[in-house]
Design a protein around this motif. Structure first.
Motif, PDB file in Angstrom:
ATOM      1  N   ILE A 270      14.628  11.679  39.711  1.00  0.00           N
ATOM      2  CA  ILE A 270      14.190  13.005  39.284  1.00  0.00           C
ATOM      3  C   ILE A 270      14.988  14.059  40.034  1.00  0.00           C
ATOM      4  CG2 ILE A 270      12.230  14.616  39.155  1.00  0.00           C
ATOM      5  CD1 ILE A 270      10.452  12.028  39.441  1.00  0.00           C
ATOM      6  N   THR A 271      15.364  15.122  39.339  1.00  0.00           N
ATOM      7  CA  THR A 271      15.931  16.311  39.969  1.00  0.00           C
ATOM      8  C   THR A 271      15.149  17.511  39.448  1.00  0.00           C
ATOM      9  OG1 THR A 271      18.120  15.268  39.962  1.00  0.00           O
ATOM     10  CG2 THR A 271      18.021  17.627  40.464  1.00  0.00           C
ATOM     11  N   SER A 272      14.637  18.336  40.372  1.00  0.00           N
ATOM     12  CA  SER A 272      13.743  19.429  39.997  1.00  0.00           C
ATOM     13  C   SER A 272      14.443  20.780  40.093  1.00  0.00           C
ATOM     14  CB  SER A 272      12.504  19.441  40.898  1.00  0.00           C
ATOM     15  OG  SER A 272      11.812  18.214  40.812  1.00  0.00           O
ATOM     16  N   PHE A 273      14.264  21.578  39.047  1.00  0.00           N
ATOM     17  CA  PHE A 273      14.750  22.957  39.011  1.00  0.00           C
ATOM     18  C   PHE A 273      13.576  23.867  38.664  1.00  0.00           C
ATOM     19  CE2 PHE A 273      18.504  20.415  38.226  1.00  0.00           C
ATOM     20  CZ  PHE A 273      19.500  21.077  38.940  1.00  0.00           C
TER      21      PHE A 273
ATOM     22  N   HIS B 175       5.636  23.165  32.516  1.00  0.00           N
ATOM     23  CA  HIS B 175       6.675  22.238  32.979  1.00  0.00           C
ATOM     24  C   HIS B 175       7.378  21.646  31.759  1.00  0.00           C
ATOM     25  CE1 HIS B 175       5.021  21.971  37.144  1.00  0.00           C
ATOM     26  NE2 HIS B 175       3.888  22.208  36.510  1.00  0.00           N
ATOM     27  N   PHE B 176       8.695  21.483  31.863  1.00  0.00           N
ATOM     28  CA  PHE B 176       9.476  20.720  30.893  1.00  0.00           C
ATOM     29  C   PHE B 176      10.075  19.526  31.625  1.00  0.00           C
ATOM     30  CE2 PHE B 176      10.746  24.257  27.623  1.00  0.00           C
ATOM     31  CZ  PHE B 176       9.423  24.332  27.221  1.00  0.00           C
ATOM     32  N   LEU B 177       9.971  18.378  31.035  1.00  0.00           N
ATOM     33  CA  LEU B 177      10.638  17.178  31.548  1.00  0.00           C
ATOM     34  C   LEU B 177      11.682  16.740  30.534  1.00  0.00           C
ATOM     35  CD1 LEU B 177       7.695  15.014  33.002  1.00  0.00           C
ATOM     36  CD2 LEU B 177       9.102  16.721  34.159  1.00  0.00           C
ATOM     37  N   PHE B 178      12.953  16.746  30.949  1.00  0.00           N
ATOM     38  CA  PHE B 178      14.060  16.278  30.119  1.00  0.00           C
ATOM     39  C   PHE B 178      14.483  14.903  30.629  1.00  0.00           C
ATOM     40  CE2 PHE B 178      14.257  20.879  29.870  1.00  0.00           C
ATOM     41  CZ  PHE B 178      14.473  21.115  28.521  1.00  0.00           C
TER      42      PHE B 178
ATOM     43  N   PHE C 117       5.610   9.886  37.098  1.00  0.00           N
ATOM     44  CA  PHE C 117       4.899  11.124  37.381  1.00  0.00           C
ATOM     45  C   PHE C 117       4.482  11.245  38.846  1.00  0.00           C
ATOM     46  CE2 PHE C 117       4.347  10.601  32.800  1.00  0.00           C
ATOM     47  CZ  PHE C 117       4.729  11.843  32.356  1.00  0.00           C
ATOM     48  N   LYS C 118       4.182  10.138  39.492  1.00  0.00           N
ATOM     49  CA  LYS C 118       3.748  10.196  40.889  1.00  0.00           C
ATOM     50  C   LYS C 118       4.871  10.641  41.819  1.00  0.00           C
ATOM     51  CE  LYS C 118      -0.009   6.830  40.538  1.00  0.00           C
ATOM     52  NZ  LYS C 118      -0.570   5.550  41.048  1.00  0.00           N
TER      53      LYS C 118
ATOM     54  N   GLY D 287       3.564  19.794  40.334  1.00  0.00           N
ATOM     55  CA  GLY D 287       2.647  19.553  39.237  1.00  0.00           C
ATOM     56  C   GLY D 287       1.367  18.846  39.616  1.00  0.00           C
ATOM     57  N   ARG D 288       1.340  18.207  40.768  1.00  0.00           N
ATOM     58  CA  ARG D 288       0.087  17.558  41.189  1.00  0.00           C
ATOM     59  C   ARG D 288      -1.041  18.598  41.246  1.00  0.00           C
ATOM     60  NH1 ARG D 288      -0.820  12.813  43.877  1.00  0.00           N
ATOM     61  NH2 ARG D 288       1.432  12.607  44.208  1.00  0.00           N
TER      62      ARG D 288
END
Length: 451
Positions: free
Chosen positions: A107-110, A158-161, A199-200, A205-206
């Motif tokens: 995962i990479t978060s922006f 949130h968007f997850l790509f 997801f964990k 987002g938690r």
């Protein structure tokens, strides 16, 4: 022996050299000239870090094309960027091609300021054409929660790509009235694919979270243009303590909102804002306590008939210059009870509203604060279960409250905490009060100071 045709040999050499040069040019343009990782494994396949880098590269190219100024909030990547980590892991920079964006996590978060997002079907279509799969998370806008005309329209949270098994998380940040940024919690609904992402492992987002607005700088990471917070250490510290509790507007009886005057509300907000600024300069965290915390939790506002503001501070955060800081901010010291080692309590006055500061002591699985009766020297002790701190909003100000708010209030007010009580005796009414002895008469001058 047949004669060698020199012209044919020369032509063959020229063609071979040309083919070789063209191959070198192709290889250079295909691999070497592109920034970032380009090393193949022994089997000729791209490594996992190469695929992750390509995924991030494709996403950032799309964001730049559609003018979406996303910035890096991935905790693992930002930790590698911190100065201490750079010194400790300098060998990573020398040995690896993808040193920061390839963290070993899938995962990479922006993040993206939500006011920069105008629902752009072109961006989502282009992402789909690049091979990205999308999972969207939406929810109600909490900024409208106190309005009777709450719109049913949901906002993106949130968007997850997903591409080649790697996830790009986009966290939408909304500006709240307290001049801070908020993101919502990520909640899976019944029809959503629970195997879409790990997801964990998501950084965000938690829970809902809040942040001060960060200054951003544009830098180059692993050959890619990336925006990052200017003060990375501060941002990471905020991220670790970002959990936010929304006020329970739907549960707050509307009759409470008419209990206070506009003038009293203005005075309380001014005092709380002054306390927030003063303690921030001293780097002392505090939280809403007693009646002020009850007002926030029960009615999303203040209890007008309390006539004061109550806050708590862990005694380990006490600073000897706290009284000076408040008096220099314009407050008047009304009393000082106890000592740092036992039952310390301060009270200030500003514009006819009192600020009571209770210092909390940690003992095993409980915490407690003290109280002192000035005329008799009697000591009291108020016991609470241990708690952590979360952010909340009161009077358009970002403040802390105990995360375990209900447990905290039930300890203080009992099971009937939701019922307003206008007659309150601080020595006997609280559910958690205990007698705690008497201050020695010889120490009264030092330990019981009333101004």
């Amino acid at each position: 022996m047949p004669r060698v045709n020199r012209t044919a040999v020369l032509s063959l050499l020229i063609v071979s050299s040309s083919v070789f040069l063209l191959f070198q040019l192709y290889y250079y343009r295909k691999y070497v000239s592109k920034p970032g990782p380009h090393v193949l494994t022994r089997t000729g396949h791209l490594t996992g870090s190469d695929v992750q880098w390509q995924t991030v590269k494709n996403f950032l190219a799309l964001a730049q094309r559609f003018r979406l100024p996303v910035f890096l909030v991935d905790t693992a990547a930002l930790t590698l960027l911190s100065q201490d980590a750079l010194r400790q892991h300098d060998w990573l920079v020398r040995e690896l091609h993808c040193s920061f964006l390839c963290t070993g996590r899938p995962i990479t978060s922006f993040a993206l300021h939500a006011n920069q997002w105008k629902y752009n079907s072109g961006f989502l279509l282009a992402a789909e054409q690049k091979g990205f799969e999308l999972l969207e998370f939406r929810g109600e806008d909490p900024r409208l929660a106190s309005l009777d005309t709450l719109s049913g329209e949901e906002i993106p949270l949130h968007f997850l790509f997903r591409l080649h098994g790697y996830i790009i998380q986009v966290v939408f940040l909304y500006e709240r009235s307290g001049n801070y940024l908020w993101h919502g919690a990520l909640r899976l609904r019944g029809n959503m694919n629970r195997n879409f992402a790990p997801f964990k492992q998501l950084d965000y987002g938690r829970d809902a979270g809040v942040y001060d607005r960060p200054d951003l700088v544009l830098t180059v990471l692993d050959g890619l243009d990336v925006r990052v917070p200017r003060n990375i250490s501060r941002f990471l510290s905020e991220q670790r303590h970002a959990r936010f509790l929304e006020c329970r507007y739907r549960d707050a009886p509307k009759c409470f909102f008419s209990f206070y005057s506009v003038d009293f509300r203005r005075k309380v907000k001014s005092l709380l804002h002054l306390a927030t600024q003063t303690l921030a300069r001293l780097n002392i965290p505090f939280w809403l306590s007693s009646g002020t915390c009850l007002g926030w939790f029960r009615q999303c506002s203040i209890i007008s008939y309390s006539r004061d503001v109550d806050i708590g501070i862990f005694v380990v955060d006490f600073r000897s210059d706290i009284i000076t800081a408040f008096t220099e901010a314009g407050l008047t010291l009304k009393h000082k009870f106890g000592k740092v080692e036992d039952s310390l309590e301060l009270s200030f006055l500003n514009d006819d509203v009192k600020l009571d500061i209770f210092f909390f002591y940690e003992e095993g699985d409980i915490v407690w604060n003290g109280g002192t009766q000035a005329k008799s020297g009697r000591k009291f002790k108020y016991i609470f279960p241990r708690f952590s701190l979360c952010w909340a909003e009161l009077l358009e100000l970002k403040v802390r409250v105990p995360c375990e708010t209900l447990d905290y209030l039930m300890a203080n007010y009992g099971a009937s905490w939701s019922v307003p009580v206008r007659t309150w005796d601080w020595k006997s009414s609280p559910s958690n009060v205990q007698e705690n002895g008497v201050w020695p008469l010889a120490e009264w001058a030092e330990l019981i100071q009333v101004y």
